[in-house]
Design an enzyme around this catalytic site. Structure first.
Site, PDB file in Angstrom:
ATOM      1  N   ASP A  86       0.851  -1.191   0.000  1.00  0.00           N
ATOM      2  CA  ASP A  86       0.000   0.000   0.000  1.00  0.00           C
ATOM      3  C   ASP A  86       0.898   1.257   0.000  1.00  0.00           C
ATOM      4  OD1 ASP A  86      -2.396   1.453   0.220  1.00  0.00           O
ATOM      5  OD2 ASP A  86      -2.475   1.276   2.404  1.00  0.00           O
ATOM      6  N   HIS A 235      -9.805   4.560  -1.005  1.00  0.00           N
ATOM      7  CA  HIS A 235      -9.046   4.570   0.250  1.00  0.00           C
ATOM      8  C   HIS A 235      -9.922   5.166   1.344  1.00  0.00           C
ATOM      9  CE1 HIS A 235      -4.737   3.677  -0.892  1.00  0.00           C
ATOM     10  NE2 HIS A 235      -5.411   3.511  -2.005  1.00  0.00           N
ATOM     11  N   ILE A 258      -9.143  -0.770   3.924  1.00  0.00           N
ATOM     12  CA  ILE A 258      -9.657  -0.616   5.287  1.00  0.00           C
ATOM     13  C   ILE A 258      -8.517  -0.793   6.287  1.00  0.00           C
ATOM     14  CG2 ILE A 258     -11.246  -1.614   7.009  1.00  0.00           C
ATOM     15  CD1 ILE A 258     -13.110  -2.244   4.671  1.00  0.00           C
ATOM     16  N   THR A 260      -8.340   1.648   9.746  1.00  0.00           N
ATOM     17  CA  THR A 260      -8.725   2.112  11.084  1.00  0.00           C
ATOM     18  C   THR A 260      -9.737   1.164  11.757  1.00  0.00           C
ATOM     19  OG1 THR A 260      -8.378   4.372  10.299  1.00  0.00           O
ATOM     20  CG2 THR A 260      -9.597   4.127  12.360  1.00  0.00           C
TER      21      THR A 260
HETATM   22  P1  13P Z   1      -8.968   3.893   6.828  1.00  0.00           P
HETATM   23  O1  13P Z   1      -7.951   3.878   7.892  1.00  0.00           O
HETATM   24  O2  13P Z   1      -9.788   5.096   6.848  1.00  0.00           O
HETATM   25  O3  13P Z   1      -9.773   2.629   6.792  1.00  0.00           O
HETATM   26  O4  13P Z   1      -8.173   3.957   5.431  1.00  0.00           O
HETATM   27  C1  13P Z   1      -7.322   2.916   5.049  1.00  0.00           C
HETATM   28  C2  13P Z   1      -6.565   3.198   3.802  1.00  0.00           C
HETATM   29  O5  13P Z   1      -7.039   3.820   2.891  1.00  0.00           O
HETATM   30  C3  13P Z   1      -5.204   2.647   3.698  1.00  0.00           C
HETATM   31  O6  13P Z   1      -4.612   2.883   2.476  1.00  0.00           O
END
Ligand code: 13P
Length: 304
Positions: A86, A235, A258, A260
């Site tokens: 990522d 994202h 995902i 958080t």
């Molecule tokens: P969140 O933490 O909002 O789920 O986003 C994750 C993300 O986009 C990681 O690249």
């Protein structure tokens, strides 16, 4: 049709797009989170990506790209999982220039199945230039590349403007005409777009906060989808209202990230008991796959 275990992640995501389905990617900021994430994908027969971003080995405890790769090799199940690198930003959330080419080349050598270059803090021309470099090196190894255009805010340390102001002004939203040019010139395989989505905060001071409930501009997404034609990535997948998420899959979103939503339950318990923290991740994963994304069983449907 090829079995999913033998298919490339490029083909799997293409297939998801053509079926109006989505492949979720889950970030692993703490190594022990990987086990319950994989287990939940396997138990619900859902296809998903295991992901790590540069900031997760620098600011959290995923260790390194090698440690993530080694843990993945122990746990993987090719019927349900692939490994994705990522966000590797060209300029990071603290405005530092990174060694993005070196990091991405290393990931490809280590066996990551797909990679992301994030040139979203650059000008359009510079983003195209740097993304093209990475596409050339990754495609040589037959590895698909995700790129980003527009600003998915939230990782920066400072406070964000109020969410409703951001949404109303469309600040940072991906420009559809620029997206068309970007997709054509870079030949990136997947494009991360900004359409109202924001990242959950990661600075030490703010990472425990509840994320705001985001909305998506679906008409804006539909225009980007029409003009680019490539699989689009959402994202900031935590905490977006479900009705918007479900609509986005019909308008080209073929991968959703995902972090958080599974990180916070882990962090709450990790100093008490890693086992309990892992159970919390597993339970949240099942809830996300079954109730929030409604994609449990996707591995069986994706390739038929
Ligand atoms: P969140 O933490 O909002 O789920 O986003 C994750 C993300 O986009 C990681 O690249």
């Amino acid at each position: 049709m090829k079995k999913i275990s033998e298919a490339s992640v490029r083909d799997i995501i293409k297939k998801a797009k053509s079926k109006g389905m989505v492949v979720p990617g889950f970030n692993i900021p703490y190594l022990p989170m990987m086990k319950p994430v994989v287990q939940a994908l396997v138990d619900t027969k859902t296809f998903g990506l295991i992901m790590v971003a540069r900031l997760e080995w620098l600011k959290f405890q995923s260790g390194s790209m090698i440690q993530i790769r080694d843990e993945y090799e122990k746990l993987k199940n090719l019927n349900f999982t692939r490994l994705h690198l990522d966000h590797v930003p060209v300029i990071d959330e603290d405005n530092l220039v990174t060694e993005f080419e070196k990091i991405i080349s290393e990931a490809i050598e280590l066996g990551y199945n797909s990679v992301m270059i994030d040139g979203s803090r650059l000008s359009l021309e510079e983003n195209i230039k740097q993304t093209k470099k990475i596409v050339a090196l990754a495609h040589q190894a037959n590895i698909p590349v995700e790129a980003e255009l527009g600003a998915v805010l939230g990782h920066e340390a400072g406070p964000l403007p109020p969410y409703e102001d951001l949404f109303a002004s469309g600040k940072g939203f991906t420009d559809p005409e620029e997206a068309k040019q970007f997709a054509q010139e870079t030949q990136a395989d997947w494009l991360s777009v900004a359409i109202g989505n924001i990242h959950g905060a990661i600075s030490a001071a703010m990472r425990e906060q509840k994320k705001v409930e985001a909305r998506l501009d679906i008409a804006h997404l539909a225009t980007i989808n029409y003009l680019t034609g490539i699989p689009l990535v959402l994202h900031g997948g935590t905490g977006i209202r479900k009705e918007y998420i479900m609509q986005s899959f019909q308008q080209g979103i073929s991968k959703i990230n995902i972090a958080t939503a599974i990180r916070q339950p882990y962090e709450k318990l990790m100093n008490t008991s890693v086992k309990k923290a892992q159970e919390a991740v597993y339970n949240e994963m099942i809830h996300i796959l079954q109730n929030e994304l409604e994609i449990a069983g996707s591995a069986l449907k994706l390739m038929d």
